[in-house]
Design a protein around this motif. Structure first.
Motif, mmCIF file in Angstrom:
data_model
loop_
_atom_site.group_PDB
_atom_site.id
_atom_site.type_symbol
_atom_site.label_atom_id
_atom_site.label_comp_id
_atom_site.label_asym_id
_atom_site.label_seq_id
_atom_site.Cartn_x
_atom_site.Cartn_y
_atom_site.Cartn_z
ATOM 1 N N PRO A 107 18.877 24.775 24.073
ATOM 2 C CA PRO A 107 18.191 26.416 23.261
ATOM 3 C C PRO A 107 19.161 27.412 23.407
ATOM 4 O O PRO A 107 18.902 28.073 22.364
ATOM 5 N N LEU A 108 20.136 27.385 24.517
ATOM 6 C CA LEU A 108 20.852 28.691 24.750
ATOM 7 C C LEU A 108 21.952 28.554 23.853
ATOM 8 O O LEU A 108 22.669 29.401 23.561
ATOM 9 N N ARG A 109 22.556 27.327 23.048
ATOM 10 C CA ARG A 109 23.299 27.751 22.523
ATOM 11 C C ARG A 109 23.145 27.364 20.956
ATOM 12 O O ARG A 109 23.501 26.201 20.059
ATOM 13 N N PHE A 110 22.122 28.272 20.239
ATOM 14 C CA PHE A 110 22.130 27.828 18.805
ATOM 15 C C PHE A 110 20.951 26.728 18.729
ATOM 16 O O PHE A 110 21.563 25.649 16.827
ATOM 17 N N ASN A 111 19.958 26.460 19.800
ATOM 18 C CA ASN A 111 19.712 25.389 19.139
ATOM 19 C C ASN A 111 20.968 24.027 18.568
ATOM 20 O O ASN A 111 20.146 23.473 18.269
ATOM 21 N N LYS A 112 22.002 23.741 19.486
ATOM 22 C CA LYS A 112 22.759 22.981 19.233
ATOM 23 C C LYS A 112 22.154 21.622 19.679
ATOM 24 O O LYS A 112 21.878 21.382 20.289
ATOM 25 N N PHE A 113 22.355 20.873 18.539
ATOM 26 C CA PHE A 113 22.088 19.398 19.236
ATOM 27 C C PHE A 113 23.116 18.141 19.898
ATOM 28 O O PHE A 113 24.326 18.173 18.984
ATOM 29 N N TYR A 114 23.591 16.904 20.852
ATOM 30 C CA TYR A 114 24.552 16.771 21.067
ATOM 31 C C TYR A 114 23.873 15.345 21.565
ATOM 32 O O TYR A 114 22.542 15.089 22.006
ATOM 33 N N PHE A 115 24.844 14.390 20.581
ATOM 34 C CA PHE A 115 24.474 13.068 20.908
ATOM 35 C C PHE A 115 25.153 12.310 21.746
ATOM 36 O O PHE A 115 26.662 12.064 21.416
ATOM 37 N N GLY A 116 24.029 11.175 22.007
ATOM 38 C CA GLY A 116 25.031 9.943 22.793
ATOM 39 C C GLY A 116 26.043 8.443 21.534
ATOM 40 O O GLY A 116 25.465 9.247 19.999
ATOM 41 N N SER A 117 27.056 7.977 21.972
ATOM 42 C CA SER A 117 27.661 7.211 21.222
ATOM 43 C C SER A 117 26.497 6.079 20.784
ATOM 44 O O SER A 117 26.914 5.553 19.400
ATOM 45 N N GLY A 118 25.783 6.031 21.377
ATOM 46 C CA GLY A 118 24.698 5.153 20.631
ATOM 47 C C GLY A 118 24.310 3.545 21.398
ATOM 48 O O GLY A 118 25.387 3.320 22.081
ATOM 49 N N THR A 119 23.204 3.448 21.345
ATOM 50 C CA THR A 119 23.315 1.679 22.142
ATOM 51 C C THR A 119 22.553 1.261 21.080
ATOM 52 O O THR A 119 21.731 1.396 20.104
ATOM 53 N N LYS A 120 22.818 -0.508 19.983
ATOM 54 C CA LYS A 120 22.652 -0.788 19.452
ATOM 55 C C LYS A 120 21.417 -1.798 19.718
ATOM 56 O O LYS A 120 21.912 -2.766 21.253
ATOM 57 N N LEU A 121 19.798 -2.193 19.739
ATOM 58 C CA LEU A 121 19.538 -2.963 20.002
ATOM 59 C C LEU A 121 19.032 -3.973 19.390
ATOM 60 O O LEU A 121 18.689 -3.778 18.323
ATOM 61 N N ASN A 122 19.565 -5.203 19.985
ATOM 62 C CA ASN A 122 19.459 -6.559 18.807
ATOM 63 C C ASN A 122 17.568 -7.128 19.643
ATOM 64 O O ASN A 122 17.613 -7.108 21.072
ATOM 65 N N VAL A 123 16.747 -8.122 18.934
ATOM 66 C CA VAL A 123 15.643 -8.052 19.600
ATOM 67 C C VAL A 123 15.405 -9.840 19.058
ATOM 68 O O VAL A 123 15.229 -10.200 17.309
ATOM 69 N N LYS A 124 15.668 -10.645 20.105
ATOM 70 C CA LYS A 124 15.736 -11.981 19.438
ATOM 71 C C LYS A 124 14.145 -12.295 19.646
ATOM 72 O O LYS A 124 13.079 -12.656 20.419
ATOM 73 N N PRO A 125 13.845 -13.591 18.102
ATOM 74 C CA PRO A 125 12.552 -14.311 17.814
ATOM 75 C C PRO A 125 11.611 -15.817 19.498
ATOM 76 O O PRO A 125 13.173 -15.663 19.469
#
Lengths: 111, 115
Positions: free
Chosen positions: B97-115
């Motif tokens: 909230p203090l930095r112009f409401n900037k959002f910072y993101f992680g690099s992501g996690t790919k989730l696989n769901v096995k049947p």
């Protein structure tokens, strides 16, 4: 529901072309953002705007500019497209304390 | 700038099982927000859950819950009773909230769901 609309889902442009990516939101949000998404790098902020005609550089602004003449519209401009700008571009908007609402992305290919 | 780290590039879970995705962040701010977003193959980023830093209680949304450890700067996402539709990229995000409401993101996690 908030709707963020990006004008194109897919774009193919040539090196050196000027490219415009358009984004419109319908919830009167003050803040709008352009992100670039590349595999393994997550989302990187290019530019953002917190009010009409106001803009701030994000983390990777080089080669890009933006325009926000109206509150609902935020445009990303590639002045002279290069192949290293081939990527997925995501537009998003938010209110002062809300979550981000995203468009469905523009996949840009520069050849 | 704030940094968000997701140390698991890819994970797999059996359908109906539980999985936990990790996220850590670095900040000197005391007031902030944390989010988990889901991005299925359709590319539309969808909010899964949010947490305000001033709230002690962990957020829950149906099968999704978080374990927020403010002192440790950790914000993990637990998915219970995993479903095939949960397969997606998951991104952790920090809002300042203090930095112009900037959002910072992680690099992501790919989730696989096995049947």
């Amino acid at each position: 529901d908030v709707k963020v609309t990006q004008s194109s889902r897919y774009l193919v442009k040539r090196t050196g072309e000027k490219v415009f990516l358009e984004c419109v939101q319908d919830m009167d949000h003050e803040n709008m953002f352009w992100y670039r998404q590349d595999p393994g790098l997550g989302l990187r902020l290019i530019y953002f705007s917190y009010d009409v005609k106001m803009k701030e550089k994000g983390d990777i602004p080089e080669g890009y500019s933006v325009s926000r003449e109206k509150k609902e519209r935020f445009s990303l401009i590639l002045e002279s497209a290069s192949t290293n700008q081939t990527s997925m571009y995501l537009c998003a908007s938010t209110s002062q304390r809300g979550s981000l609402h995203f468009g469905n992305g523009t996949r840009l290919t520069v050849t | 700038a704030q940094t968000v780290t997701q140390s698991q590039p890819e994970m797999s879970v059996q359908e109906a099982e539980t999985v936990t995705l990790s996220c850590t962040y670095d900040t000197s701010e005391s007031d902030y927000y944390l989010f988990w977003y889901k991005q299925p193959p359709s590319r539309q980023m969808i909010l899964v859950i949010r947490q305000e830093a001033y709230k002690q209680q962990n957020a829950t949304e149906n099968r999704f819950s978080v374990n927020f450890q403010k002192a440790a700067k950790s914000f993990s996402l637990k998915i219970s009773d995993s479903q095939l539709g949960d397969a997606a990229m998951y991104f952790c995000a920090y809002r300042s909230p203090l930095r112009f409401n900037k959002f910072y993101f992680g690099s992501g996690t790919k989730l696989n769901v096995k049947p």
